[in-house]
Scaffold this active site. Structure first.
Site, short mmCIF file in Angstrom:
data_model
loop_
_atom_site.label_atom_id
_atom_site.label_comp_id
_atom_site.label_asym_id
_atom_site.label_seq_id
_atom_site.Cartn_x
_atom_site.Cartn_y
_atom_site.Cartn_z
N HIS A 268 0.86 -1.20 0.00
CA HIS A 268 0.00 0.00 0.00
C HIS A 268 0.89 1.25 0.00
O HIS A 268 1.27 1.73 -1.06
CB HIS A 268 -0.93 -0.09 1.23
CG HIS A 268 -2.06 0.89 1.24
ND1 HIS A 268 -2.34 1.76 0.23
CD2 HIS A 268 -3.00 1.12 2.19
CE1 HIS A 268 -3.39 2.49 0.54
NE2 HIS A 268 -3.81 2.12 1.73
N HIS A 307 -2.38 -1.30 -11.61
CA HIS A 307 -3.27 -0.82 -10.54
C HIS A 307 -4.50 -1.68 -10.51
O HIS A 307 -4.99 -2.10 -11.55
CB HIS A 307 -3.65 0.66 -10.78
CG HIS A 307 -4.17 1.32 -9.55
ND1 HIS A 307 -5.49 1.24 -9.19
CD2 HIS A 307 -3.55 2.05 -8.60
CE1 HIS A 307 -5.64 1.90 -8.05
NE2 HIS A 307 -4.49 2.39 -7.67
N ASP A 363 2.82 5.84 -7.78
CA ASP A 363 4.08 5.59 -7.07
C ASP A 363 5.30 5.58 -7.98
O ASP A 363 6.43 5.59 -7.49
CB ASP A 363 3.99 4.24 -6.34
CG ASP A 363 2.93 4.27 -5.26
OD1 ASP A 363 2.93 5.22 -4.48
OD2 ASP A 363 2.08 3.35 -5.24
#
Ligand SMILES: CC(C)(COP(=O)(O)OP(=O)(O)OC[C@H]1O[C@@H](n2cnc3c(N)ncnc32)[C@H](O)[C@@H]1OP(=O)(O)O)[C@@H](O)C(=O)NCCC(=O)NCCS
Length: 442
Positions: A268, A307, A363
């Site tokens: 996460h 994702h 990210d």
């Protein structure tokens, strides 16, 4: 004529059931009536990671994964990132509307006056080991806040909820900065309420002997944009943890501590750290094809790609790429960006990634920016937790006010032993046989 119902035929019994469809969903509780006998407890939905189960109705964040859309309260993330600032976006997320000038000033003031923490929190941080991970410190200190504010137990009182929201949004940067300074062996810096939300955070992190810290406006704005991008993301792992814990009607500090704990995990909040480690391991543009080959054969993953929800592109990744350019103008170019850009270029032309709809996520570039700004990798998830606090508080308030919510209590499919009688220890099987049996369950 079309009807908003689902007809199910149970082939075990030949019976038919008509189940209502609302908002393109069925209530899995409606499956309970599907039984083979009177003793049968009824059909349940099996969804181990809640990949296709809605656990709430929400008005906060809308994601349309296959179109790459992210909106807070209806406003596209691109517009907010360009025109808003984090505190205004936090107001929007928490209250549902953008503020007028007067309410924005009041909100700013109300959050800012809560930037101080009780002096005992400082002592609390002091007692962590010198090399304690700042996320571990954050889990502990956010949870500890509940002991400082017993009034927070009154979760059904609107004024109390508002107060805890302002306190948490106000205090998170201070707790985060104290955790960082502790890990560096540096004295804590108290909040400077003349600075902006992100300017003050930078001051608490990086101020040394100067009388007043002057944040670089480009870095201050870049951090603010990154905070906007991370403010909420509907029912992700930490928000689900928060909702689940809060459903027991515990105070908001305990529920947010649970959310921070969920964010601590590498799947996460830790993914951008994994991206940095991967880019450092690759080390040079020349070695990219070798790594792409490895990722395609299942030997590791291209971190920062793919994702669960976005299957077109992650709209936050596009914005972050632009922010990276602005930051590098000030900090100098992070050499890892060249590897990242080339990786992205090659991956986006490669059938393996294209056919699986694997695109850069938020990210992929955020870690490179944070690193260029001087943050150690252990601070990356902390930089996520600070802005996500406004999302968590909005989700918490929505849960508390929702008459359909109850204490979270999922079902299970029991596949263990049937009923058996207790055997005294002296009569149980030989030790080596037992070890085999036990090792399966740990
Ligand atoms: C984010 C993520 C967990 C989503 O996972 P998911 O939706 O459950 O997708 P799956 O794990 O089912 O993957 C689907 C396919 O794509 C492949 N895949 C997914 N992400 C991949 C990646 N980053 N690199 C290489 N292959 C990848 C899987 O191996 C699988 O291939 P297969 O169909 O041949 O078995 C996953 O893409 C991932 O691990 N990404 C890297 C970590 C990351 O960046 N996390 C941050 C998310 S914000």
């Amino acid at each position: 004529m079309s009807k908003d119902t689902l007809t199910i035929t149970d082939n075990r019994t030949g019976k038919q059931y008509e189940i209502p469809i609302e908002h393109n969903a069925i209530r899995t509780a409606d499956l309970r009536q599907i039984k083979t006998s009177v003793e049968d407890a009824g059909l349940v939905g099996y969804d181990p990671a809640l990949t296709n189960t809605a656990t709430c109705k929400s008005k906060i964040t809308c994601i349309v994964g296959d179109k790459g859309i992210l909106r807070y309260r209806g406003y596209p993330i691109e517009e907010l990132a360009e025109k808003s600032n984090y505190l205004e976006t936090a107001y929007l997320i928490v209250k549902g509307e953008l503020p007028d000038r007067k309410h924005f000033e009041m909100w700013k003031q109300n959050v800012t006056i809560h930037s101080m923490v009780h002096e005992n929190i400082k002592k609390f941080v002091d007692e962590f080991r010198y090399d304690a991970h700042p996320m571990g410190i954050l889990v502990g200190t956010v949870g500890a806040l509940s002991t400082f504010y017993p009034d927070a137990k009154d979760i059904f009182d609107l004024e109390s909820r508002r107060l805890q929201t302002r306190r948490l949004i106000g205090k998170l940067p201070t707790l985060a900065a104290f955790a960082y300074r502790h890990s560096r062996g540096l004295p804590y810096v108290y909040p400077d309420n003349d600075l902006s939300y992100t300017g003050n955070f930078l001051s608490m992190l990086f101020k040394m002997t100067e009388l007043k810290y002057q944040p670089n406006p480009v870095l201050e704005r870049a951090l603010d944009v990154l905070f906007i991008l991370h403010a909420d993301h509907e029912q992700n792992c930490s928000t689900n943890a928060l909702r689940s814990v809060a459903s027991s009607q515990v105070d908001a500090y305990s529920a947010v501590a649970a959310a921070v704990a969920a964010l601590y995990g590498p799947l996460h909040g830790g993914a951008n750290e994994a991206v940095i480690r991967m880019l450092m391991e690759i080390g040079s543009v020349k070695r990219i094809p070798e790594y792409i080959k490895k990722f395609k054969s299942g030997e590791g993953r291209l971190m920062g790609f793919g994702h669960r929800v976005y299957k077109n592109y992650d709209p936050r990744a596009k914005i972050i790429k632009r922010v990276a350019d602005e930051v590098f103008q000030v900090t100098g170019r992070n050499p890892l960006i060249d590897i990242a850009l080339e990786l992205e270029r090659i991956a986006l032309e490669d059938d393996y990634f294209v056919s699986r709809k694997l695109y850069p996520n938020v990210d992929f570039y955020s870690g490179i920016i944070y690193q260029a700004m001087g943050f150690p990798v252990t601070m990356f998830p902390v930089l996520f937790a600070i802005p996500r606090t406004s999302g968590w508080m909005a989700q918490w308030a929505e849960l508390v006010r929702d008459p359909e919510q109850k204490i979270t209590r999922p079902r299970q499919i029991y596949i263990g032993e049937g009923a058996r009688s207790y055997v005294p220890i002296a009569q149980r099987p030989q030790p080596d046989m037992r070890e085999d049996a036990v090792s399966e369950s740990i």
